[in-house]
Design a protein around this motif. Structure first.
Motif, PDB file in Angstrom:
ATOM      1  N   GLU A 109      10.882   0.331  -3.111  1.00  0.00           N
ATOM      2  CA  GLU A 109      11.829   1.090  -3.915  1.00  0.00           C
ATOM      3  C   GLU A 109      12.096   0.272  -5.177  1.00  0.00           C
ATOM      4  O   GLU A 109      12.510  -0.889  -5.086  1.00  0.00           O
ATOM      5  CB  GLU A 109      13.114   1.314  -3.118  1.00  0.00           C
ATOM      6  CG  GLU A 109      14.135   2.202  -3.793  1.00  0.00           C
ATOM      7  CD  GLU A 109      15.359   2.413  -2.913  1.00  0.00           C
ATOM      8  OE1 GLU A 109      16.354   2.971  -3.426  1.00  0.00           O
ATOM      9  OE2 GLU A 109      15.321   1.998  -1.726  1.00  0.00           O
ATOM     10  N   LEU A 110      11.848   0.865  -6.351  1.00  0.00           N
ATOM     11  CA  LEU A 110      11.929   0.145  -7.610  1.00  0.00           C
ATOM     12  C   LEU A 110      13.080   0.633  -8.473  1.00  0.00           C
ATOM     13  O   LEU A 110      13.592   1.739  -8.298  1.00  0.00           O
ATOM     14  CB  LEU A 110      10.617   0.297  -8.392  1.00  0.00           C
ATOM     15  CG  LEU A 110       9.331  -0.121  -7.660  1.00  0.00           C
ATOM     16  CD1 LEU A 110       8.114   0.134  -8.544  1.00  0.00           C
ATOM     17  CD2 LEU A 110       9.393  -1.582  -7.252  1.00  0.00           C
ATOM     18  N   ASN A 152       9.203   5.052  -7.180  1.00  0.00           N
ATOM     19  CA  ASN A 152       8.965   4.213  -6.012  1.00  0.00           C
ATOM     20  C   ASN A 152       7.484   4.177  -5.658  1.00  0.00           C
ATOM     21  O   ASN A 152       6.736   5.118  -5.936  1.00  0.00           O
ATOM     22  CB  ASN A 152       9.766   4.724  -4.819  1.00  0.00           C
ATOM     23  CG  ASN A 152      11.259   4.608  -5.043  1.00  0.00           C
ATOM     24  OD1 ASN A 152      11.703   3.766  -5.818  1.00  0.00           O
ATOM     25  ND2 ASN A 152      12.027   5.458  -4.381  1.00  0.00           N
ATOM     26  N   THR A 208       5.731   4.386  -2.600  1.00  0.00           N
ATOM     27  CA  THR A 208       5.825   4.684  -1.172  1.00  0.00           C
ATOM     28  C   THR A 208       4.833   5.731  -0.691  1.00  0.00           C
ATOM     29  O   THR A 208       4.564   5.805   0.512  1.00  0.00           O
ATOM     30  CB  THR A 208       7.242   5.178  -0.816  1.00  0.00           C
ATOM     31  OG1 THR A 208       7.562   6.309  -1.642  1.00  0.00           O
ATOM     32  CG2 THR A 208       8.279   4.077  -1.037  1.00  0.00           C
ATOM     33  N   ILE A 223      12.452  -4.899  -7.954  1.00  0.00           N
ATOM     34  CA  ILE A 223      12.415  -4.377  -6.589  1.00  0.00           C
ATOM     35  C   ILE A 223      13.838  -4.203  -6.070  1.00  0.00           C
ATOM     36  O   ILE A 223      14.585  -5.173  -5.922  1.00  0.00           O
ATOM     37  CB  ILE A 223      11.614  -5.312  -5.671  1.00  0.00           C
ATOM     38  CG1 ILE A 223      10.173  -5.418  -6.166  1.00  0.00           C
ATOM     39  CG2 ILE A 223      11.653  -4.815  -4.225  1.00  0.00           C
ATOM     40  CD1 ILE A 223       9.335  -6.438  -5.417  1.00  0.00           C
ATOM     41  N   LYS A 224      14.194  -2.958  -5.809  1.00  0.00           N
ATOM     42  CA  LYS A 224      15.503  -2.665  -5.220  1.00  0.00           C
ATOM     43  C   LYS A 224      15.477  -2.901  -3.719  1.00  0.00           C
ATOM     44  O   LYS A 224      16.450  -3.378  -3.133  1.00  0.00           O
ATOM     45  CB  LYS A 224      15.906  -1.224  -5.520  1.00  0.00           C
ATOM     46  CG  LYS A 224      17.296  -0.861  -5.027  1.00  0.00           C
ATOM     47  CD  LYS A 224      17.686   0.548  -5.460  1.00  0.00           C
ATOM     48  CE  LYS A 224      19.106   0.885  -5.011  1.00  0.00           C
ATOM     49  NZ  LYS A 224      19.488   2.257  -5.442  1.00  0.00           N
ATOM     50  N   GLU A 231      12.364  -3.606  -0.361  1.00  0.00           N
ATOM     51  CA  GLU A 231      11.038  -3.549   0.258  1.00  0.00           C
ATOM     52  C   GLU A 231      11.173  -2.800   1.574  1.00  0.00           C
ATOM     53  O   GLU A 231      12.047  -3.117   2.384  1.00  0.00           O
ATOM     54  CB  GLU A 231      10.514  -4.967   0.509  1.00  0.00           C
ATOM     55  CG  GLU A 231       9.209  -5.010   1.278  1.00  0.00           C
ATOM     56  CD  GLU A 231       8.847  -6.411   1.743  1.00  0.00           C
ATOM     57  OE1 GLU A 231       8.343  -6.539   2.879  1.00  0.00           O
ATOM     58  OE2 GLU A 231       9.084  -7.380   0.990  1.00  0.00           O
ATOM     59  N   HIS A 232      10.320  -1.813   1.759  1.00  0.00           N
ATOM     60  CA  HIS A 232      10.394  -1.001   2.974  1.00  0.00           C
ATOM     61  C   HIS A 232       9.185  -1.305   3.869  1.00  0.00           C
ATOM     62  O   HIS A 232       8.175  -0.606   3.825  1.00  0.00           O
ATOM     63  CB  HIS A 232      10.452   0.483   2.635  1.00  0.00           C
ATOM     64  CG  HIS A 232      11.704   0.884   1.922  1.00  0.00           C
ATOM     65  ND1 HIS A 232      12.952   0.772   2.495  1.00  0.00           N
ATOM     66  CD2 HIS A 232      11.913   1.374   0.670  1.00  0.00           C
ATOM     67  CE1 HIS A 232      13.872   1.193   1.635  1.00  0.00           C
ATOM     68  NE2 HIS A 232      13.265   1.544   0.522  1.00  0.00           N
ATOM     69  N   TYR A 273      18.851  -5.114  -8.745  1.00  0.00           N
ATOM     70  CA  TYR A 273      17.584  -5.337  -8.053  1.00  0.00           C
ATOM     71  C   TYR A 273      17.712  -6.578  -7.172  1.00  0.00           C
ATOM     72  O   TYR A 273      18.583  -7.419  -7.381  1.00  0.00           O
ATOM     73  CB  TYR A 273      16.426  -5.505  -9.045  1.00  0.00           C
ATOM     74  CG  TYR A 273      16.627  -6.620 -10.047  1.00  0.00           C
ATOM     75  CD1 TYR A 273      16.335  -7.948  -9.734  1.00  0.00           C
ATOM     76  CD2 TYR A 273      17.110  -6.339 -11.324  1.00  0.00           C
ATOM     77  CE1 TYR A 273      16.534  -8.968 -10.651  1.00  0.00           C
ATOM     78  CE2 TYR A 273      17.307  -7.356 -12.251  1.00  0.00           C
ATOM     79  CZ  TYR A 273      17.020  -8.666 -11.908  1.00  0.00           C
ATOM     80  OH  TYR A 273      17.222  -9.685 -12.812  1.00  0.00           O
TER      81      TYR A 273
END
Length: 703
Positions: free
Chosen positions: A63-64, A69, A71, A147-148, A150-151, A255
């Motif tokens: 998630e940016l 994003n 994803t 980067i908000k 990391e998933h 972020y």
């Protein structure tokens, strides 16, 4: 089953036209990682161990901030796996030779839309687990990644027994809980935390977190090579039995990580074994780090040390010298408070004791000015300097005396988490150490981080910790960090990162209001925190009850266990933490501390169960002598020792330090039996460990 799309392969690296068959296995083929794309182009992986699913459908992505994003909408190319099988040597460590054997595959993901942004995943599959990381290659439509979140998902297939501490953004000094994965409640720690700094925002756990299945499967989740990135906690989904990465953030930015491309993330690691001992002998974490960048580090020598430390926690002495506030300013009146520990006379006493007892170092805490002004003060910038001693500590005299006695002074830098002050003074402080031949520093970061809004485990502080060690190496200084960022195997790349705290240490036994560390604490630590790297736990307390100082506190082990910890809890720097007078009053058990090694040729984990007990034998690098340590939790148990690890056709003199017949961690902790036997390869011996007890053995070849 989810609908799958076929992965796209480049012609030069064609593997298969079937998604289900794309993946990579461990060299022994027990572990397999499979790769998939779903109908909307989301990438996920699964992991099996001996054909049993252990990680189910687990998606990845980012998630940016100020960008779409990363994803979904991917196409993928999977490169042909490559096998690496090498052996490298540790300059110091649990063993000399380390086998690094894995299969690696690169998965290239690219967006189908007009941006066509790229992100790669690199998987390395070892016989004892999996490591994978993300790579952001240079590309026209993404220059800087904000980067908000990391998933990264780890979706498990069972409700494992889990050994965990909360995902605290500021500190690891919590007692471990043992629950089912579905019962983890990290926020339950909030009302009971009385730490100098603590922030638990979500139901998440810190790593390493270790899981045990009913079938004997053992898993431990962590990360490796944490550089210029935020520390990772694992958010827990108790209903779906899964972990999801949650990076430590900052109050000062929206972020969590800012990186210019190209870059790569730390490795996300899963150690996978079918028994507990193999978790400890796994080298997966350290193998995922880059080789030594420092070259020859023989200027650092692994050592035992004593020091001015435990006496302050007992209240016998103080860190501060004694200054007075006059007109709002701290003034040096030249009058000591009468309790200052770091005096010339007291430090010389430790030097004399160390020189007589095969102990190479002396740590001196409270030697430098500023201790009166940092506790309770919100603005701690500028409080400490790291070159100015108190009036009763003669720096020149002490260092000269230590050199004469063949003992090294270990420097202490308490930064009080005032990072800008420390950063400005590092060159001066390290240069002072180099001038006087000091090659090791214990650093501390007690308190909320300054600048305000940063956390101990965020990207800002990861860089602070790592840069301090990298700079220290230029001055031939090795770093033992307290209140640190987690260990992630960087000691391979920068071997001057020798040890760190990063757990609830020995000092909690002296001043915690909750009864101190329970007997189960270290049998859990050996299979959780110790998997990450060396621990400066400060063992060797002989005066277990210390009623003359703190009547309501004690160490919750037997004396025999305190000796065993020198083998069980690994560090290349091991403190004999008790007071000189307590050692001098107990010369018989002191002999083990005098004899025990700190640098090892090889390590054998003979038995153990997470949270219950563990037995470890280590062979000293320089002498070839073996030392064994065994510890147990609050339960008494009989341990069978098989001495098959010894050299054949040799007789060893075994000096055994075991719990006495009436020993008990609370009722009779000092009951110890010391006996000498002859032992040879293949002998077996059953020894009883008392409640909270231990066993220590030195084994020397007879002429």
């Amino acid at each position: 089953m989810k609908k799958l799309l076929v992965l796209v392969f480049s012609l030069s690296t064609l593997l298969s036209c079937s998604v289900a068959s794309s993946g990579v296995s461990s060299p022994d083929e027990n572990i397999k990682v499979n790769f998939h794309l779903n109908e909307i182009g989301k990438f996920f992986y699964t992991i099996t161990y001996k054909d049993k699913a252990i990680i189910d459908t687990s998606f990845v992505g980012f998630e940016l901030i100020d960008a779409p994003n990363l994803t979904k909408g991917f196409i993928a190319k999977v490169r042909k796996p490559e096998e690496v099988n090498e052996t490298w040597q540790m300059p110091w460590g649990e063993q000399l030779n380390v086998v690094n054997h894995y299969n690696e595959v690169l998965v290239e993901l690219q967006e189908r839309d007009s941006l066509q942004r790229k992100i790669n995943l690199v998987f390395r599959v070892f016989n004892d687990g999996v490591g994978f990381r993300y790579e952001f290659p240079e590309q026209p439509n993404l220059k800087t990644a904000f980067i908000k979140e990391e998933h990264t998902e780890f979706n498990l297939t069972k409700d494992y027994k889990t050994f965990w501490i909360p995902g605290d953004w500021d500190i690891y000094e919590h007692l471990y809980s043992t629950t089912k994965l579905s019962e983890i409640d990290a926020k339950s720690y909030i009302p009971r935390t009385n730490l100098a700094q603590s922030y638990i925002p979500d139901n998440a756990v810190n790593t390493p977190v270790t899981l045990v299945g009913d079938d004997g499967l053992h898993l431990s989740f962590h990360e490796a090579a944490l550089v210029d990135y935020s520390g990772m906690t694992l958010k827990v989904d108790t209903q779906n039995l899964s972990f999801k990465s949650q990076l430590v953030g900052s109050e000062n930015t929206d972020y969590k990580v800012k990186r210019e491309l190209p870059f790569h993330t730390p490795w996300r690691t899963i150690q996978i074994t079918n028994n507990a001992p193999d978790l400890i002998t796994s080298n997966l974490i350290v193998n995922l780090n880059e080789p030594n960048k420092l070259g020859d580090v023989s200027w650092f020598t692994p050592m035992k040390y004593t020091g001015v430390w435990w006496e302050m926690h007992l209240g016998k002495s103080s860190w501060d010298y004694g200054m007075e506030m006059v007109d709002g300013k701290w003034i040096d009146t030249g009058k000591a408070n009468g309790k200052h520990g770091a005096t010339t006379e007291n430090v010389k006493r430790f030097i004399d004791f160390s020189a007589k007892n095969n102990i190479a170092g002396v740590l001196v805490e409270g030697w430098n000015t500023g201790w009166e002004r940092w506790i309770g003060f919100e603005d701690r910038e500028g409080v400490f300097d790291f070159v100015t001693p108190y009036p009763d500590y003669n720096f020149e005299e002490v260092t000269a005396y230590a050199k004469e006695k063949g003992v090294q002074i270990i420097m202490h830098h308490e930064t009080s988490a005032a990072t800008e002050t420390y950063e400005k003074q590092q060159d001066t402080a390290y240069a002072l150490m180099q001038k006087y031949g000091m090659h090791a520093v214990k650093s501390g970061y007690v308190g909320k981080i300054l600048p305000k809004g940063e956390y101990h485990h965020g990207q800002y502080m990861v860089n602070q910790y790592n840069n301090a060690a990298i700079k220290a190496a230029k001055y031939q200084v090795a770093v033992n960090a307290h209140e640190p960022i987690k260990a992630t195997g960087l000691r391979r790349t920068y071997p001057n990162i020798i040890s760190r705290e990063g757990l609830r240490g020995q000092e909690f036994n002296a001043w915690a209001g909750d009864g101190g560390n329970p007997p189960e604490h270290l049998p859990i630590v050996a299979f959780t925190r110790m998997l990450a790297g060396p621990i400066d736990f400060t063992p060797g307390i002989f005066n277990i009850k210390f009623d003359e100082y703190r009547k309501d506190n004690q160490v919750n082990t037997t004396l025999a266990q305190q000796l065993a910890l020198y083998v069980v809890i690994y560090s290349p720097v091991q403190m004999a933490a008790d007071l000189v007078e307590h050692y001098e009053a107990n010369p018989a058990p002191l002999q083990f501390i005098k004899d025990v090694g700190v640098d090892w040729l090889e390590t054998k984990v003979l038995n153990g169960e997470v949270g219950d007990f563990v037995t470890i034998a280590r062979k000293e690098k320089t002498t070839g002598n073996w030392f064994l340590g065994s510890i147990t939790d609050e339960n008494s148990r009989e341990i069978e020792i098989n001495f098959n690890f010894l050299e054949a056709n040799k007789i060893y003199e075994a000096k055994i330090y075991r719990d006495g017949n009436n020993a008990h961690w609370n009722n009779n902790p000092l009951d110890i039996i010391i006996e000498t036997l002859e032992i040879k390869k293949g002998d077996r011996k059953v020894i009883k460990l008392a409640e909270g007890g231990g066993l220590a053995i030195s084994l020397k070849k007879k002429n």
